[in-house]
Enzyme design. Structure first.
Site, PDB file in Angstrom:
ATOM      1  N   SER A  54      -2.391   7.298  12.080  1.00 38.92           N
ATOM      2  CA  SER A  54      -2.285   7.995  13.370  1.00 38.92           C
ATOM      3  C   SER A  54      -3.667   8.396  13.871  1.00 38.92           C
ATOM      4  O   SER A  54      -3.830   8.750  15.034  1.00 38.92           O
ATOM      5  CB  SER A  54      -1.386   9.232  13.242  1.00 38.92           C
ATOM      6  N   LYS A 122       0.289   5.175   1.173  1.00 38.41           N
ATOM      7  CA  LYS A 122       1.588   5.121   1.853  1.00 38.41           C
ATOM      8  C   LYS A 122       1.651   3.832   2.661  1.00 38.41           C
ATOM      9  O   LYS A 122       0.644   3.414   3.231  1.00 38.41           O
ATOM     10  CB  LYS A 122       1.758   6.322   2.790  1.00 38.41           C
ATOM     11  N   GLU A 124       4.582   1.507   5.335  1.00 35.35           N
ATOM     12  CA  GLU A 124       5.824   1.566   6.111  1.00 35.35           C
ATOM     13  C   GLU A 124       6.731   0.392   5.766  1.00 35.35           C
ATOM     14  O   GLU A 124       6.244  -0.692   5.429  1.00 35.35           O
ATOM     15  CB  GLU A 124       5.498   1.520   7.614  1.00 35.35           C
ATOM     16  N   GLU A 191      10.876   9.772   8.542  1.00 35.85           N
ATOM     17  CA  GLU A 191      10.385  10.252   9.843  1.00 35.85           C
ATOM     18  C   GLU A 191      11.473  10.102  10.895  1.00 35.85           C
ATOM     19  O   GLU A 191      12.005   8.993  11.105  1.00 35.85           O
ATOM     20  CB  GLU A 191       9.133   9.452  10.247  1.00 35.85           C
TER      21      GLU A 191
HETATM   22  O1  KIV Z   1      -0.208   7.806  10.341  1.00 34.75           O
HETATM   23  C1  KIV Z   1       0.467   8.831  10.206  1.00 34.75           C
HETATM   24  O2  KIV Z   1       0.027   9.958  10.441  1.00 34.75           O
HETATM   25  C2  KIV Z   1       1.823   8.665   9.778  1.00 34.75           C
HETATM   26  C3  KIV Z   1       2.757   9.741  10.180  1.00 34.75           C
HETATM   27  C4  KIV Z   1       3.301   9.437  11.516  1.00 34.75           C
HETATM   28  C5  KIV Z   1       3.794   9.912   9.176  1.00 34.75           C
HETATM   29  O3  KIV Z   1       2.168   7.674   9.203  1.00 34.75           O
END
Ligand code: KIV
Length: 289
Positions: A54, A122, A124, A191
């Site tokens: 983000s 992390k 997705e 989310e």
């Molecule tokens: O990039 C990010 O901050 C995220 C959040 C939206 C969970 O993946």
């Protein structure tokens, strides 16, 4: 190390996070992208930090997260680690750094660990990403999955909207969560899914920490986007974000005051500059003449 840089607590580890779950104590998690904010989050006792892609929107001003590169992520993750030496720092895999192959996923996850001292990564996606997760976990890197609204797939999801509202779509998220857990993810971020779906997945998780972003109170912990919490993102404020302080307004007022004071010559004042002894100045004038 200066006094203000001395660690406040022991380095937070995976066993620490699982103990919190066992003790039924919610885990605190925030996004962060820079040294001074990481320093403040560490002082406030925030346990997990997500260096999220983000940052493409909040820090770099792109319209989406898609243009973010691994090099962008590494530079920001390094700054965060310098500011928060004890927090559990998670590096977020940017678009197309893990989707193409298991090999690309392992290589790029490794960069977060080797170059930025992250504690986990992390990524997705649901069951389709299970082999990437397994590969990264087998390489010795802790992985967090991300289900529900996954911003890298926003075009396919039809925009920034709640996911899993119908029974059929919710069942897919339940199945995906099980697939990620089986592949070895130690945690999953949900989310923008309905609160009851989040509770159900949390209750069914066996050895996996479930975190909520806009998915209700019943997960093992909560995540928020730092810029949304403090009015620092000018384009929009998502419904799920609570504003804990309007730093954006405070900064804007300060900037306007600075602008006015320079124009009116009320800034700077003697406290804000440095003087020179009279005799030295007189000598200088002679030297110049
Ligand atoms: O990039 C990010 O901050 C995220 C959040 C939206 C969970 O993946």
């Amino acid at each position: 190390m200066t006094e203000s840089e001395k660690p406040l607590r022991k380095k937070l580890t995976l066993p620490y996070l699982f103990k919190k779950v066992a003790d039924r104590e919610p885990i605190t998690w925030l996004t962060c992208y820079d040294y001074p904010t990481a320093y403040l989050q560490e002082q406030a006792g925030i346990e997990m930090i997500l260096v999220g892609d983000s940052l493409g929107m909040t820090m770099l001003g792109y319209e989406s997260t898609l243009p973010v590169t691994m090099d962008d992520m590494i530079r920001h993750a390094q700054a965060v680690r310098r500011g928060a030496p004890t927090a559990f720092v998670v590096g977020d895999m940017p678009y197309m750094t893990y989707q193409p192959s298991v090999e690309s996923a392992i290589r790029n996850a490794g960069r977060f660990m080797a170059e930025a001292s992250c504690d986990a990564i992390k990524l997705e996606g649901g069951a389709a990403m299970a082999d990437r997760i397994k590969g990264i976990v087998d390489a010795g890197i802790p992985v967090i999955g991300h289900l529900g609204l996954t911003p890298q797939s926003v075009a396919a999801l039809g925009g920034f909207r709640v996911q899993g509202k119908s029974a059929v779509l919710a069942k897919k998220i339940v199945d995906d969560a099980k697939a990620l857990e089986k592949a070895g993810a130690f945690a999953i971020l949900l989310e923008m899914v309905p609160d009851r779906l989040c509770r159900l997945i949390t209750e069914r998780s066996e050895n996996c920490i479930i975190m909520s972003l806009g998915s209700g109170p019943d997960a093992h912990g909560q995540l928020l986007i730092y810029h949304d919490m403090f009015g620092l993102y000018p384009r929009f404020k998502p419904k799920m974000a609570k504003v804990f302080g309007n730093a954006g307004e405070v900064i804007l007022n300060g900037l306007k005051d600075y602008h006015d004071e320079v124009i009116k010559k009320t800034f700077p004042l003697p406290d804000n500059w440095f003087s020179m002894p009279d005799d030295e100045f007189e000598d200088l004038v002679k030297l110049i003449e």
